[in-house]
Write an enzyme that holds these catalytic residues in place. Sequence first.
Site, PDB file in Angstrom:
ATOM      1  N   TYR A   1       0.888  -1.022   0.133  1.00 39.96           N
ATOM      2  CA  TYR A   1      -0.162   0.166   0.137  1.00 39.96           C
ATOM      3  C   TYR A   1       0.885   1.261   0.135  1.00 39.96           C
ATOM      4  O   TYR A   1       0.674   2.370  -0.450  1.00 39.96           O
ATOM      5  CB  TYR A   1      -0.815  -0.067   1.039  1.00 39.96           C
ATOM      6  CG  TYR A   1      -2.186   0.936   1.094  1.00 39.96           C
ATOM      7  CD1 TYR A   1      -3.037   0.853  -0.105  1.00 39.96           C
ATOM      8  CD2 TYR A   1      -2.345   1.942   1.831  1.00 39.96           C
ATOM      9  CE1 TYR A   1      -4.194   1.557  -0.313  1.00 39.96           C
ATOM     10  CE2 TYR A   1      -3.442   2.722   1.549  1.00 39.96           C
ATOM     11  CZ  TYR A   1      -4.484   2.730   0.504  1.00 39.96           C
ATOM     12  OH  TYR A   1      -5.206   3.376   0.427  1.00 39.96           O
TER      13      TYR A   1
ATOM     14  N   LYS B   1      -3.232   8.647   2.834  1.00 40.53           N
ATOM     15  CA  LYS B   1      -4.346   8.074   3.514  1.00 40.53           C
ATOM     16  C   LYS B   1      -4.277   8.601   4.970  1.00 40.53           C
ATOM     17  O   LYS B   1      -5.038   9.304   5.703  1.00 40.53           O
ATOM     18  CB  LYS B   1      -4.681   6.832   3.564  1.00 40.53           C
ATOM     19  CG  LYS B   1      -5.235   6.284   2.260  1.00 40.53           C
ATOM     20  CD  LYS B   1      -6.418   7.112   1.803  1.00 40.53           C
ATOM     21  CE  LYS B   1      -7.243   6.205   0.796  1.00 40.53           C
ATOM     22  NZ  LYS B   1      -8.377   7.112  -0.061  1.00 40.53           N
TER      23      LYS B   1
HETATM   24  O1  0WE Z   1      -7.017   3.285  -1.672  1.00 43.25           O
HETATM   25  C1  0WE Z   1      -6.971   2.001  -2.382  1.00 43.25           C
HETATM   26  C2  0WE Z   1      -6.563   1.957  -3.692  1.00 43.25           C
HETATM   27  C3  0WE Z   1      -6.156   3.442  -4.539  1.00 43.25           C
HETATM   28  C4  0WE Z   1      -5.399   3.132  -5.698  1.00 43.25           C
HETATM   29  C5  0WE Z   1      -5.534   1.930  -6.508  1.00 43.25           C
HETATM   30  C6  0WE Z   1      -4.790   2.155  -7.745  1.00 43.25           C
HETATM   31  C7  0WE Z   1      -4.860   1.139  -8.651  1.00 43.25           C
HETATM   32  C8  0WE Z   1      -4.334   1.457 -10.120  1.00 43.25           C
HETATM   33  C9  0WE Z   1      -4.514   4.306  -5.953  1.00 43.25           C
HETATM   34  N1  0WE Z   1      -3.866   4.280  -7.053  1.00 43.25           N
HETATM   35  C10 0WE Z   1      -3.892   3.522  -7.983  1.00 43.25           C
HETATM   36  N2  0WE Z   1      -3.182   3.494  -9.204  1.00 43.25           N
HETATM   37  C11 0WE Z   1      -3.449   2.497 -10.109  1.00 43.25           C
HETATM   38  O2  0WE Z   1      -2.665   2.798 -11.237  1.00 43.25           O
HETATM   39  N3  0WE Z   1      -7.452   0.798  -1.574  1.00 43.25           N
HETATM   40  C12 0WE Z   1      -8.048   0.810  -0.461  1.00 43.25           C
HETATM   41  C13 0WE Z   1      -7.291  -0.476  -2.289  1.00 43.25           C
HETATM   42  C14 0WE Z   1      -6.120  -1.109  -2.006  1.00 43.25           C
HETATM   43  O3  0WE Z   1      -5.034  -0.799  -2.837  1.00 43.25           O
HETATM   44  C15 0WE Z   1      -3.979  -1.487  -2.577  1.00 43.25           C
HETATM   45  C16 0WE Z   1      -4.501  -2.309  -1.380  1.00 43.25           C
HETATM   46  C17 0WE Z   1      -5.789  -1.973  -1.265  1.00 43.25           C
HETATM   47  C18 0WE Z   1      -6.754  -2.508  -0.096  1.00 43.25           C
HETATM   48  C19 0WE Z   1      -2.541  -1.735  -3.059  1.00 43.25           C
HETATM   49  C20 0WE Z   1      -1.755  -2.344  -2.306  1.00 43.25           C
HETATM   50  C21 0WE Z   1      -2.077  -3.272  -1.070  1.00 43.25           C
HETATM   51  C22 0WE Z   1      -3.505  -3.227  -0.607  1.00 43.25           C
END
Ligand code: 0WE
Length: 274
Positions: free
Chosen positions: A174, A181
């Site tokens: 993450y 966040k």
């Molecule tokens: O906040 C998120 C994801 C936010 C996010 C997702 C992406 C995917 C595609 C931000 N930027 C991008 N950029 C991209 O190119 N989450 C809470 C979901 C999430 O994302 C993770 C998680 C979780 C849970 C990434 C790594 C590990 C766990």
Amino acid sequence: MAHDLATPQMVHEKMMESNGILAGKKGIIFGVANDHSLAWYCAKALNSAGAQLAFTYQAEALERRVKPLAESLGADFVEQCDLSQDTQIENTFAKLKNHWNNLDFVVHAVAFANKQDLEGHFVDTSREGFALALDVSAYTLTAIAKQAYPLMQASGGSIVTLSYYGAEKVIPNYNVMGVAKAALEASVRYLAADLGQHNVRVNAISAGPVRTLAAMGISGFREMLKYVEQRAPLKRNVQAEEVGKTTLYLASDLSSGITGETIHVDCGYSIMGM
Ligand code: 0WE
């Protein structure tokens, strides 16, 4: 038919209809990408409680996905707004003021980091990648709040954003999003302190992992869902509808005493020490 039992869906619709706790209220939703987006589930919950909604989408390419969704909820304000541009945020709120004159709530469900910054080691994050993630995922809440609160009336307003447990504890991969966040949750507290005198509340929902576009393509996401399901007190993953229902609570007068808070909607996962 008289003896037929109501389905949970019917019970839900009836309850929301008769409640109408947001009847006559107006709000804008940032962050719908498709019908799996948490922002969309928030929109559906808010709409079912009688709210009128406005929507924005980040890029031209999202218009053909977001427009039909917005229109299915009777929305007649659907505008492009690239939140990385202050002028576009100012423009969106100028148009919104023209359209509605005032505003009751905002949902901010926006995040972005470069794909390469969501794998490998946090220590390798570039200056540019760090700045991008914090700009899009954290600063945009403040930029939006600055434009939104003057449109909120003496009766008050509510601003709701979405966060994740990676703000508090290290979640593998993450990485920079966890730092973003953390900044977002701190921004919620500082904004709440500033805007409380205007009767505007600012809160975050820390949602457990949900299958959305933002979560797809993240390696090991399925394993994460399994891991959470085994350890969370409720022994399951959170449903997008549950994030929607908590947004409804935070947008409504039911939460009138709550501001600056991050509410975990994660089936209890975050309370566990072992
Ligand atoms: O906040 C998120 C994801 C936010 C996010 C997702 C992406 C995917 C595609 C931000 N930027 C991008 N950029 C991209 O190119 N989450 C809470 C979901 C999430 O994302 C993770 C998680 C979780 C849970 C990434 C790594 C590990 C766990």
